[in-house]
Design an enzyme around this catalytic site. Structure first.
Site, short mmCIF file in Angstrom:
data_model
loop_
_atom_site.label_atom_id
_atom_site.label_comp_id
_atom_site.label_asym_id
_atom_site.label_seq_id
_atom_site.Cartn_x
_atom_site.Cartn_y
_atom_site.Cartn_z
N SER A 46 0.82 -1.21 0.00
CA SER A 46 0.00 0.00 0.00
C SER A 46 0.85 1.26 0.00
CB SER A 46 -0.94 0.01 1.21
OG SER A 46 -0.22 0.03 2.43
N HIS A 47 2.13 1.15 0.35
CA HIS A 47 3.05 2.28 0.32
C HIS A 47 4.29 1.97 -0.52
CE1 HIS A 47 0.51 3.38 3.72
NE2 HIS A 47 0.89 4.61 3.53
N LEU A 123 5.10 5.86 7.69
CA LEU A 123 5.86 6.55 8.73
C LEU A 123 6.99 5.72 9.31
CD1 LEU A 123 3.11 8.51 10.70
CD2 LEU A 123 4.68 9.35 8.96
N ASP A 177 3.70 0.99 12.97
CA ASP A 177 3.23 2.08 12.10
C ASP A 177 1.79 1.73 11.76
OD1 ASP A 177 2.62 3.88 10.11
OD2 ASP A 177 4.28 3.35 8.80
N ALA A 179 -2.37 3.19 10.96
CA ALA A 179 -3.38 4.22 10.78
C ALA A 179 -4.31 4.20 11.98
CB ALA A 179 -4.17 3.96 9.50
N GLY A 186 -4.90 3.21 1.35
CA GLY A 186 -4.29 2.47 0.26
C GLY A 186 -4.74 1.03 0.20
N GLU A 187 -5.01 0.42 1.36
CA GLU A 187 -5.50 -0.96 1.37
C GLU A 187 -6.88 -1.05 0.73
OE1 GLU A 187 -4.13 -3.76 2.12
OE2 GLU A 187 -2.22 -2.97 2.86
N PRO A 305 5.63 -6.19 16.47
CA PRO A 305 5.38 -5.37 15.29
C PRO A 305 6.66 -5.19 14.47
CG PRO A 305 4.38 -4.36 17.22
CD PRO A 305 5.21 -5.51 17.71
#
Length: 338
Positions: A46-47, A123, A177, A179, A186-187, A305
């Site tokens: 997505s990024h 990020l 990171d 949201a 983006g997903e 994570p």
């Protein structure tokens, strides 16, 4: 789905060529190409390279500068300000980073405010350079108003990501990171491109009704994660990286866009904290206690994570990137000015 395998260097070169052929200066093209290649490398599609489509489209719509030089200001003993001058955030961040690190070493804590930037990137890329030099990092940014607050039905917040990083010496840093929305925008866009439904709870349609249709959510409103808890965090990001640093909220960013469909415009706040300055001679002892915490998580089968990103990074470096043929062809067409 047909895919194309691309070596990391070739992916960077393709991204760089696309950006240069569309008018980006060498510094901006280099920083953006490295960023989207790293996102793809780390399994963050997505990024990743897909972002080139929106990056170029935003330029063509006149909503970002291709060559602006950032202005770095030593604002206060523990504050750096970087004015991106309407360009993407990456060059401003990279040029301000050494001063941010220097101030964090001196004061124990320091902040970087990036203003007047267009933001698209994950990020974790802004936090990892801090953990690489032994600092604790935090970053947040608003976006466009795409997300309804808890109890509401109309977009007000952005996806408003938050990233945190903790250094771990010779081990991979602890980085999350996320949201504050239930999913990254983006997903949802990738689901829409693939013709797939999205999970319940990601968003609502324009009538405020739950839906699993990604296009209906893109036309309606996304939702925060965790109801009122995610909504409160989203509001915090609006304040931290909006009024606190003299920049736009997500609603103001969307109004500034005025229907052009460009990427979000506004600010980003980054904090850097130095454990050595907080702890002095006791730093090693307390950093070891942090490792006990991580070990306790893993002993229960919990995944730290970032672990999947680091595994994807190794695999990408060894085997290259698998990109859908349709996306690859779209990116190549951008290099030809299509």
């Amino acid at each position: 789905m047909t895919t194309v395998n691309i070596a990391l260097n070739d992916a960077y070169n393709l991204a760089f060529e696309v950006l240069r052929s569309n008018g980006f200066s060498q510094p901006h093209a280099d920083a953006i190409a490295r960023n989207v290649t790293a996102g793809e490398r780390d399994g963050c599609a997505s990024h990743g390279l897909w972002r080139l489509l929106g990056i170029v489209e935003t330029l063509r719509k006149g909503k970002v500068s291709a060559d602006a030089e950032p202005v770095i200001v030593d604002q206060a003993p523990a504050i750096v300000k970087a004015d991106a001058q309407g360009a993407y955030s990456l060059c401003a961040y990279e040029q301000a980073l050494p001063l941010l690190i220097e101030k964090a070493r001196h004061c124990g804590i320091a902040a970087l405010a990036i203003n007047h930037c267009v933001h698209f990137s994950a990020l974790f890329a802004d936090v990892e350079p801090l953990t690489d030099v032994g600092l604790v990092g935090y970053a947040c940014t608003p976006s466009h108003a795409w997300v309804a607050p808890a109890g509401g039905t109309q977009p007000l917040f952005g996806t408003n990501p938050i990233a945190f990083g903790w250094p771990r010496g010779d081990k991979h840093p602890f980085i999350f990171d996320m949201a504050t929305s239930a999913a990254a925008r983006g997903e949802i866009q990738l689901h829409q491109r693939a013709g797939k439904s999205i999970p319940q709870g990601w968003g609502i349609d324009s009538d405020g009704q739950p839906t699993t249709d990604p296009q209906a959510v893109l036309d309606g409103a996304m939702l925060t994660f965790g109801g009122h808890k995610g909504s409160a965090l989203a509001a915090m990001v609006e304040l931290f990286a909006g009024p606190l640093i003299g920049d736009m909220t997500s609603a103001e960013s969307l109004a500034w866009d005025n229907g052009a469909g460009g990427l979000p415009y506004g600010g980003e706040l980054i904090l850097a904290l130095d454990p050595q300055r907080f702890l002095g001679a006791e730093a090693a002892e307390h950093l070891t206690r942090a490792e006990t915490l991580f070990g306790g998580m893993q002993a229960q089968g919990a995944r730290l994570p970032g672990e999947r990103r680091y595994l994807a990074r190794v695999q990408s470096e060894e085997q290259g990137l698998e990109v859908s043929r349709s996306l690859y062809d779209e990116i190549c067409a951008l290099a030809e000015g299509v």
